[in-house]
Design a protein around this motif. Structure first.
Motif: not given
Length: 372
Positions: A177-191
């Motif tokens: 399952v891949k769940y994605q939100r385009q309406d929220v974001s982070a300041s930098e790339v992280a995993e």
């Protein structure tokens, strides 16, 4: 050390924290709640070494002190009280005395200094999002995470943050399952990979919550804080598999069908499937979907026909009905689409309606070989 607190208010907070405590702990001190009193602020913590959760309660007091109180005994006692003020007084003989309207109860306590300290998250990156969004993301993904101790990276939920969106992924190699939100974001790339236990706790507390949740994270730990509560946990170490590689890009065969109808049929037909493989067969031709199952050992079989909308070549594909049902149960849309390429390639299940602005859900279910 002495404080007065409402019985129901204390119980409600402790029940949430109680979820952290394991049934059997290696260290006896972990069977306790840590009470840390600084005048009118009582900080209560619970830990299992991997996850530590604490919350700040407003109490009536002007003293200070730290003690560790037996969690099970205290919870069992609090559950029996109607709403009333309770007075906690720490006595010299290593007991804490609780006074209610009708009686007195003494519990032996341990030294608060023995309680393990929560991990400090050093040099963290941080992201803030709404509690309800986080709870939904956990809810939509956690059921697909694996339970295999030999592959710990797949037993958690993969958080992928970027300035464009937030992505949450879970897989156990049979379903993804891949769940994605385009309406929220982070300041930098992280995993990072979050373990299941803290996520289950967060899901329960944050469902429907309008609170802002701040997530701080580095390579080894993550910390969530909201309202008066803080949860710190160790992350799962390792590299998450490249899930994008298993999502088929070209899926010319697209089936659209009412979710409830599809779900009910699969549930009914699967009762007649083989008890070890749970295999059901989907056969699509024109505007008709034929769902069937057979258990050759017992001569049980079932077949249902549903009308659907379908573009693509006629095809037959087999699925494990348990995985398919888990996914359909987890969607709330009226209609779903199932996109397929070949009988031996994964099918992609997506909701057609019922999503918020900026919300995307992709579910992948691996086929099973059909014995013709």
């Amino acid at each position: 050390m002495k404080f007065i607190v409402s019985s129901t208010y204390l119980l409600k907070q402790l029940q949430v924290l109680g979820g952290v405590i394991n049934n059997s702990n290696t260290l006896p001190i972990l069977d306790n709640f840590l009470f840390d009193l600084k005048e009118s602020k009582l900080t209560v913590s619970a830990s299992d070494l991997e996850t530590t959760m604490s919350t700040v309660l407003e109490v009536d007091s002007d003293s200070e002190g730290t003690i560790a109180v037996p969690a099970r005994l205290l919870l069992d006692t609090l559950k029996t009280f109607p709403e009333q003020p309770l007075t906690f007084v720490v006595e010299d003989n290593n007991t804490v005395e609780i006074s209610s309207n009708h009686g007195k109860y003494a519990l032996a306590y341990a030294d608060g200094a023995e309680f393990p300290k929560a991990v400090e998250v050093s040099n963290p990156s941080s992201t803030t999002l709404l509690g309800d969004i986080l709870a939904t993301a956990i809810n939509k993904t956690i059921f697909a995470a694996g339970n295999d101790d030999l592959r710990p990276v797949m037993s958690g939920v993969f958080f992928q943050f970027s300035p464009e969106n937030l992505t949450f992924v879970a897989t156990d190699a049979h379903k993804l399952v891949k769940y994605q939100r385009q309406d929220v974001s982070a300041s930098e790339v992280a995993e990072f990979i979050m373990p299941k236990k803290p996520l289950t706790l967060l899901k329960g507390i944050l469902a429907g919550s309008e609170s802002e949740v701040t997530i701080e994270y580095n390579d080894s730990n993550a910390k969530f804080y909201f309202d008066n509560t803080e949860l710190v946990c160790r992350l799962i170490d390792g590299k998450y598999p490249n899930y994008e590689a298993v999502i088929p890009k070209e899926n010319p065969n697209k089936l659209t069908i009412a979710r409830n109808q599809f779900q009910s049929s699969v549930r009914r037909v699967s009762i007649f499937s083989n008890k070890t493989t749970h295999q059901i067969r989907l056969k699509v031709a024109g505007a008709e979907l034929n769902i069937s199952a057979e258990d050759v050992d017992y001569s049980n079989k079932a077949e249902e026909r549903l009308s659907c909308s379908y573009q693509g070549d006629d095809m037959q594909i087999g699925f494990n009905s348990r995985f398919l049902l888990e996914m359909l149960n987890n969607l709330s849309s009226d209609e779903v689409s199932l996109e397929m390429s070949l009988p031996n390639r994964a099918g992609i299940l997506t909701p057609i309606d019922g999503l918020d602005e900026g919300e995307h859900v992709t579910m992948l279910v691996m086929p099973v070989m059909l014995n013709s």
